[in-house]
Motif scaffolding. Structure first.
Motif, PDB file in Angstrom:
ATOM      1  N   GLY A  50       0.832  -1.197   0.000  1.00 48.17           N
ATOM      2  CA  GLY A  50       0.000   0.000   0.000  1.00 48.17           C
ATOM      3  C   GLY A  50       0.862   1.241   0.000  1.00 48.17           C
ATOM      4  O   GLY A  50       2.073   1.169  -0.220  1.00 48.17           O
ATOM      5  N   ARG A  69       0.242  -1.146   6.561  1.00 53.33           N
ATOM      6  CA  ARG A  69      -1.082  -1.752   6.706  1.00 53.33           C
ATOM      7  C   ARG A  69      -2.063  -0.742   7.276  1.00 53.33           C
ATOM      8  O   ARG A  69      -2.802  -0.121   6.543  1.00 53.33           O
ATOM      9  CB  ARG A  69      -1.015  -3.012   7.600  1.00 53.33           C
ATOM     10  CG  ARG A  69      -0.537  -4.247   6.883  1.00 53.33           C
ATOM     11  CD  ARG A  69      -0.926  -5.512   7.660  1.00 53.33           C
ATOM     12  NE  ARG A  69      -0.685  -6.688   6.874  1.00 53.33           N
ATOM     13  CZ  ARG A  69       0.241  -7.594   7.127  1.00 53.33           C
ATOM     14  NH1 ARG A  69       1.027  -7.467   8.176  1.00 53.33           N
ATOM     15  NH2 ARG A  69       0.386  -8.642   6.343  1.00 53.33           N
ATOM     16  N   HIS A  73      -5.002   1.107   5.254  1.00 53.33           N
ATOM     17  CA  HIS A  73      -6.322   0.462   5.219  1.00 53.33           C
ATOM     18  C   HIS A  73      -7.417   1.341   5.811  1.00 53.33           C
ATOM     19  O   HIS A  73      -8.563   1.299   5.357  1.00 53.33           O
ATOM     20  CB  HIS A  73      -6.289  -0.869   5.958  1.00 53.33           C
ATOM     21  CG  HIS A  73      -5.451  -1.897   5.275  1.00 53.33           C
ATOM     22  ND1 HIS A  73      -4.893  -2.946   5.941  1.00 53.33           N
ATOM     23  CD2 HIS A  73      -5.063  -2.040   3.992  1.00 53.33           C
ATOM     24  CE1 HIS A  73      -4.204  -3.692   5.098  1.00 53.33           C
ATOM     25  NE2 HIS A  73      -4.288  -3.159   3.914  1.00 53.33           N
ATOM     26  N   ARG A  74      -7.076   2.113   6.836  1.00 54.02           N
ATOM     27  CA  ARG A  74      -8.087   2.957   7.494  1.00 54.02           C
ATOM     28  C   ARG A  74      -8.457   4.194   6.676  1.00 54.02           C
ATOM     29  O   ARG A  74      -9.523   4.764   6.871  1.00 54.02           O
ATOM     30  CB  ARG A  74      -7.588   3.390   8.873  1.00 54.02           C
ATOM     31  CG  ARG A  74      -7.583   2.287   9.899  1.00 54.02           C
ATOM     32  CD  ARG A  74      -7.288   2.819  11.287  1.00 54.02           C
ATOM     33  NE  ARG A  74      -5.986   3.452  11.389  1.00 54.02           N
ATOM     34  CZ  ARG A  74      -4.850   2.824  11.689  1.00 54.02           C
ATOM     35  NH1 ARG A  74      -4.850   1.528  11.925  1.00 54.02           N
ATOM     36  NH2 ARG A  74      -3.720   3.491  11.767  1.00 54.02           N
ATOM     37  N   GLN A  76     -10.054   6.479   4.219  1.00 53.35           N
ATOM     38  CA  GLN A  76     -11.275   6.314   3.431  1.00 53.35           C
ATOM     39  C   GLN A  76     -11.336   7.232   2.215  1.00 53.35           C
ATOM     40  O   GLN A  76     -12.144   7.020   1.322  1.00 53.35           O
ATOM     41  CB  GLN A  76     -12.484   6.582   4.328  1.00 53.35           C
ATOM     42  CG  GLN A  76     -12.475   5.715   5.556  1.00 53.35           C
ATOM     43  CD  GLN A  76     -13.679   4.843   5.674  1.00 53.35           C
ATOM     44  OE1 GLN A  76     -14.705   5.114   5.072  1.00 53.35           O
ATOM     45  NE2 GLN A  76     -13.569   3.797   6.442  1.00 53.35           N
ATOM     46  N   THR A  88      -1.998  -8.155   2.840  1.00 50.89           N
ATOM     47  CA  THR A  88      -2.917  -8.411   3.948  1.00 50.89           C
ATOM     48  C   THR A  88      -3.982  -9.381   3.454  1.00 50.89           C
ATOM     49  O   THR A  88      -4.923  -8.979   2.767  1.00 50.89           O
ATOM     50  CB  THR A  88      -3.561  -7.109   4.448  1.00 50.89           C
ATOM     51  OG1 THR A  88      -2.519  -6.204   4.839  1.00 50.89           O
ATOM     52  CG2 THR A  88      -4.475  -7.370   5.634  1.00 50.89           C
ATOM     53  N   GLU A  94     -11.013  -7.535  -2.232  1.00 56.18           N
ATOM     54  CA  GLU A  94     -11.819  -6.343  -1.980  1.00 56.18           C
ATOM     55  C   GLU A  94     -11.643  -5.331  -3.110  1.00 56.18           C
ATOM     56  O   GLU A  94     -10.511  -4.981  -3.443  1.00 56.18           O
ATOM     57  CB  GLU A  94     -11.374  -5.658  -0.687  1.00 56.18           C
ATOM     58  CG  GLU A  94     -11.406  -6.535   0.532  1.00 56.18           C
ATOM     59  CD  GLU A  94     -10.723  -5.887   1.718  1.00 56.18           C
ATOM     60  OE1 GLU A  94     -11.347  -5.874   2.794  1.00 56.18           O
ATOM     61  OE2 GLU A  94      -9.583  -5.411   1.576  1.00 56.18           O
ATOM     62  N   ARG A  99      -8.958   1.556  -3.331  1.00 57.54           N
ATOM     63  CA  ARG A  99      -7.949   0.504  -3.378  1.00 57.54           C
ATOM     64  C   ARG A  99      -8.589  -0.843  -3.700  1.00 57.54           C
ATOM     65  O   ARG A  99      -9.791  -1.032  -3.512  1.00 57.54           O
ATOM     66  CB  ARG A  99      -7.164   0.422  -2.064  1.00 57.54           C
ATOM     67  CG  ARG A  99      -8.007   0.029  -0.875  1.00 57.54           C
ATOM     68  CD  ARG A  99      -7.172   0.058   0.416  1.00 57.54           C
ATOM     69  NE  ARG A  99      -7.946  -0.297   1.568  1.00 57.54           N
ATOM     70  CZ  ARG A  99      -8.165  -1.548   1.988  1.00 57.54           C
ATOM     71  NH1 ARG A  99      -7.623  -2.566   1.334  1.00 57.54           N
ATOM     72  NH2 ARG A  99      -8.890  -1.795   3.057  1.00 57.54           N
ATOM     73  N   ASN A 101      -7.637  -4.907  -2.912  1.00 62.89           N
ATOM     74  CA  ASN A 101      -6.770  -5.881  -2.247  1.00 62.89           C
ATOM     75  C   ASN A 101      -7.019  -7.242  -2.893  1.00 62.89           C
ATOM     76  O   ASN A 101      -8.100  -7.797  -2.794  1.00 62.89           O
ATOM     77  CB  ASN A 101      -7.080  -5.952  -0.753  1.00 62.89           C
ATOM     78  CG  ASN A 101      -6.182  -6.928  -0.010  1.00 62.89           C
ATOM     79  OD1 ASN A 101      -5.359  -7.618  -0.597  1.00 62.89           O
ATOM     80  ND2 ASN A 101      -6.342  -6.994   1.301  1.00 62.89           N
TER      81      ASN A 101
END
Length: 129
Positions: A50, A69, A73-74, A76, A88, A94, A99, A101
Motif C-alpha cells: 500500500g 497496513r 487500510h483505514r 477512506q 494483507t 476487496e 484501493r 486488495n
C-alpha cells in the motif's frame, strides 16, 4: 525442504527461507531484485502492501510500499490513483473506491486472485489450486 514454509517458528522460517534462496537460480534472483517497488498504469498504482496517505505517489518510501497496513487500510479518502495491493490476506478480494486488495492468501488457501482491468471496468479473476 518441506513445504509449506513454517510461518509460526522464526528459526524454522529463516531456515526455510535460506533453503528457498539456495534453490533459486541466480537469474531468477537477479530478475526479482531488479523489479521496481511499484508501477503505475493509467488510473492504477500497483505495489505490494500500500501507500502512505498524504504522500505523493512518486515520493513513497519503499518500506511503506512493502510493509504498510493500518494507516493505509483505514484511509477512506481517494488516492491519486486506485491502489492495487496485497500483503494483507482477506477471505475475498476487496474492490473499494480507493484501493483493491487481491491477497486471498494463496500460500495458505491455494486461492490466487488477480485484478482484470478493461477500460473503466474492474473484475476479479481467481484460480484455486
Amino acid at each position: 525442504m518441506a513445504w509449506p514454509l513454517e510461518l509460526e517458528d522464526p528459526a524454522a522460517f529463516r531456515a526455510g527461507a535460506r533453503a528457498l534462496g539456495d534453490a533459486m537460480p541466480a537469474h531468477h534472483r537477479a530478475f526479482l531484485e531488479g523489479l521496481p517497488f511499484s508501477v503505475a498504469f493509467g488510473d492504477f498504482f500497483f505495489c505490494h502492501a500500500g501507500i502512505r496517505p498524504g504522500v505523493a505517489l512518486d515520493a513513497q518510501d519503499h518500506l511503506d510500499l512493502i510493509w504498510i497496513r493500518g494507516e493505509f487500510h483505514r484511509h477512506q479518502g481517494l488516492y491519486p490513483k486506485v491502489i492495487v495491493h496485497g500483503h494483507t490476506p482477506v477471505e475475498q478480494a476487496e474492490i473499494l473506491p480507493n484501493r483493491v486488495n487481491v491477497d486471498t492468501g494463496a500460500y495458505a488457501t491455494g486461492r490466487l486472485t488477480a485484478l482484470v482491468i478493461d477500460g473503466a471496468k474492474k473484475r476479479l479473476l481467481t484460480i484455486e489450486g
